[in-house]
Write a protein that holds these residues in place. Sequence first.
Motif, PDB file in Angstrom:
ATOM      1  N   LYS A 144       3.012  -1.661  -8.881  1.00 62.44           N
ATOM      2  CA  LYS A 144       1.856  -2.469  -8.496  1.00 62.44           C
ATOM      3  C   LYS A 144       1.535  -2.320  -7.009  1.00 62.44           C
ATOM      4  N   GLU A 188       0.855  -1.172   0.000  1.00 61.99           N
ATOM      5  CA  GLU A 188       0.000   0.000   0.000  1.00 61.99           C
ATOM      6  C   GLU A 188       0.894   1.225   0.000  1.00 61.99           C
ATOM      7  N   LYS A 205      -0.973  -0.265  -4.196  1.00 63.31           N
ATOM      8  CA  LYS A 205      -2.319   0.304  -4.111  1.00 63.31           C
ATOM      9  C   LYS A 205      -2.243   1.654  -3.396  1.00 63.31           C
TER      10      LYS A 205
END
Length: 154
Positions: A140, A110, A142
Amino acid sequence: MSKKIVVITGSPRKDGNSFAMTDAFIRAAQAKGHTITRFDAAMMKIGGCHACETCFKTGKACSFDDDFNLIAPAVLEADALVFTIPAQIKGVIDRLYSLVVGGKDIAGKECALIACCEEEDRSVLDGVRIPMERTAALNKWKMVGEVLIPGVLN
């Protein structure tokens, strides 16, 4: 669920707005049981990426031995990364490239952004928001949040 969060600041002003915002985030995250590791990049010796592609060939993220090699292992272990984005942090973001070249799996983390500026117009912060969002997408990660505060000087 408790997370390992790495916070990387770029501000050179310990009494500035970015530090105050980062300190507030850290206190709130620790109160929720998260483990925080903080790096103040402006106070560290971190050069830009040399694009030599010898990453991890010496056992470290970067063959050029500077303080990025202290940050890289923490990034690999982190569940989430939080950046404050004055210019001094650009070297750290560039050097994350070594983790990719070195074949390290950094996907699935994250990521969040903390930034402020003197300008009143919030769109001025697009200059840090958009590159950070693209960095997250490339790796990749979030994007889980951003605190963007315009109109602060003192």
